[in-house]
Design a protein around this motif. Structure first.
Motif, short mmCIF file in Angstrom:
data_model
loop_
_atom_site.label_atom_id
_atom_site.label_comp_id
_atom_site.label_asym_id
_atom_site.label_seq_id
_atom_site.Cartn_x
_atom_site.Cartn_y
_atom_site.Cartn_z
N ASP A 28 5.27 4.16 -9.98
CA ASP A 28 3.92 4.16 -9.70
C ASP A 28 3.52 4.76 -8.49
OD1 ASP A 28 3.35 3.18 -12.26
OD2 ASP A 28 3.40 1.01 -11.66
N GLN A 99 -3.82 8.56 -10.44
CA GLN A 99 -4.38 7.21 -9.75
C GLN A 99 -3.23 6.76 -8.82
OE1 GLN A 99 -4.69 3.40 -12.02
NE2 GLN A 99 -6.76 3.35 -11.37
N ALA A 101 -2.36 3.64 -5.57
CA ALA A 101 -2.37 2.68 -4.51
C ALA A 101 -2.48 3.40 -3.12
CB ALA A 101 -1.34 1.49 -4.61
N ARG A 124 -6.01 2.50 -7.52
CA ARG A 124 -5.33 1.27 -8.06
C ARG A 124 -5.68 0.00 -7.28
NH1 ARG A 124 0.74 0.00 -10.14
NH2 ARG A 124 0.52 -2.28 -10.54
N CYS A 125 -5.70 0.28 -6.15
CA CYS A 125 -5.97 -0.75 -5.14
C CYS A 125 -5.89 -0.02 -3.61
CB CYS A 125 -5.11 -2.01 -5.24
SG CYS A 125 -3.30 -1.66 -4.89
N VAL A 241 -12.95 -1.47 -5.73
CA VAL A 241 -11.37 -1.49 -5.93
C VAL A 241 -10.92 -2.76 -5.38
CG1 VAL A 241 -11.22 1.01 -6.52
CG2 VAL A 241 -10.49 -0.04 -4.15
N LEU A 298 -0.65 -5.31 -5.72
CA LEU A 298 -0.11 -4.49 -6.99
C LEU A 298 0.92 -5.60 -7.70
CD1 LEU A 298 1.54 -1.73 -5.02
CD2 LEU A 298 -0.16 -1.56 -6.72
#
Length: 300
Positions: A28, A99, A101, A124-125, A241, A298
Motif C-alpha cells: 500500500d 490512492q 497515504a 487514504r489518510c 480525509v 493506517l
C-alpha cells in the motif's frame, strides 16, 4: 525484501521527478513530502520502518531540489502552492497510484493538504505538519502580530533583489541558519544538515524558492495554467480525509498556538498533537511520533 532505498525518476508533463523508493512495489503506497529547506533525508528514520511493515514508500525531491529537473527551460520555475500540489498529482498518475497515504510538512505538507482537500478520493489518510497548510493569499498582505512578522523575515528578504542575490551566493549558509532558528532545541541539526545541503545546489532552487515566497504575497504572478486551482484554494476548502496534525512546540517559525486554529478546516476524523521539544523539521526531529501518527491512521 530489499529495504534499501532506490532513486528512480518519474517523467511528468513538467518535471523529471527524482524519488527514493522503499519497500515492496505491491505494498500500500505512502508518499512522504519534505519542505523548505529540507529534502528526503528528513524521512530516513521513517521510510525504512514503514517498508519493513510492507508498505511501498515514495519520497520525492520537490521541484527545485536534488536531482529533480524541469523538462523544458521555458517552463515557469513556479513555487506556488498549486504547482506543488499538481506535481504530487502528476507523480501519482505517472506511478499509477490511485490512492496513497500522505505525510508532509512545510511545502510538502501544503501539497498534501491541497490534494486531500480537492481530491479526497486520492488520499487514504493525511499526516500534516502544522495543520491546515493551504495559503489564504487574498489576506496575505494584512500585517500580522510583530513577533510573527519578525519570524517571517526571510520571506520579506526574498521579496528583494538583495534577497535573491543573498540566496544565490549563500544558499547553504542561509538554509543552515534557518535550520538553527526554526529548530532551536534540536541537538542533531549541525550533524544532519550536510546530508541535505547538496539538494539546494539544484539549478532551479533559487528561482523556485523566490517565486514561492513572492507569489504567496501577490508580488509575483502564478502559472496561468494553474489559476483554476488557485481559485479553488481561495475558498479555503475543508479537508475530509482522516487526518492528524503534528505541531512542534519549539517551532521557531510557527510555534504551535495553545488553541487549535485549524480544527474548523477538518470535517472528518482529526486530531492535533503538539510535540514537546520539537521544532519545524518535524519528521527528522520526531521520527517516532511521525511514524506513530501514520500507523495510527493506517492500522489503528
Amino acid at each position: 525484501m530489499n529495504l534499501e532505498p532506490k532513486i528512480n525518476f518519474a517523467v511528468t508533463p513538467l518535471l523529471r521527478i527524482a524519488y527514493e523508493e522503499h519497500g515492496p512495489a505491491s505494498g500500500d503506497p505512502i508518499i512522504l513530502l519534505h519542505g523548505f529547506p529540507y529534502d528526503p533525508r528528513a524521512f530516513d528514520e521513517i521510510a525504512p520502518a514503514l517498508a519493513q511493515r510492507g508498505y511501498r514508500v515514495i519520497v520525492p525531491y520537490l521541484r527545485g531540489y536534488g536531482p529533480t529537473r524541469f523538462n523544458n527551460p521555458a517552463i515557469l520555475r513556479s513555487g506556488q502552492q498549486a504547482a506543488l500540489a499538481q506535481d504530487l498529482l502528476d507523480l501519482m498518475e505517472t506511478l499509477s497510484i490511485p490512492q496513497a497515504a500522505l505525510c508532509g510538512y512545510d511545502w510538502g505538507g501544503r501539497a498534501a493538504c491541497i490534494v486531500a482537500a480537492l481530491w479526497p478520493e486520492r488520499v487514504r489518510c493525511l499526516v500534516t505538519g502544522d495543520g491546515y497548510n493551504l495559503q489564504d493569499i487574498a489576506r496575505s498582505t494584512q500585517p500580522l502580530a510583530p513577533e510573527t512578522e519578525h519570524r517571517l523575515w526571510y520571506q520579506y528578504y526574498f521579496h528583494t533583489a538583495r534577497g535573491v542575490e543573498g540566496l544565490t551566493r549563500n544558499r547553504r549558509e542561509l538554509c543552515e541558519l534557518l535550520w538553527r532558528l526554526w529548530s532551536p532545541t534540536w541537538t542533531r541539526g549541525a550533524e544532519l544538515y550536510p546530508l541535505s545541503a547538496a539538494s539546494f545546489d539544484n539549478p532551479d532552487f533559487v528561482d523556485v524558492v523566490i517565486h514561492s515566497y513572492r507569489h504567496r504575497f501577490m508580488y509575483a504572478p502564478g502559472d496561468p495554467t494553474l489559476e483554476w486551482m488557485e481559485e479553488k484554494l481561495a475558498a479555503q476548502p475543508a479537508i475530509s480525509v482522516p487526518s492528524i496534525s503534528l505541531c512542534g512546540a519549539d517551532d521557531g517559525v510557527g510555534p504551535a498556538p495553545e488553541h487549535d486554529q485549524d480544527v474548523e478546516h477538518f470535517t472528518g476524523f482529526y486530531e492535533r498533537r503538539v510535540l514537546a521539544g520539537v521544532g519545524h523539521n518535524i519528521p527528522q526531529e520526531a521520527p517516532e511520533a511521525t511514524l506513530k501518527a501514520l500507523l495510527d491512521l493506517l492500522e489503528g
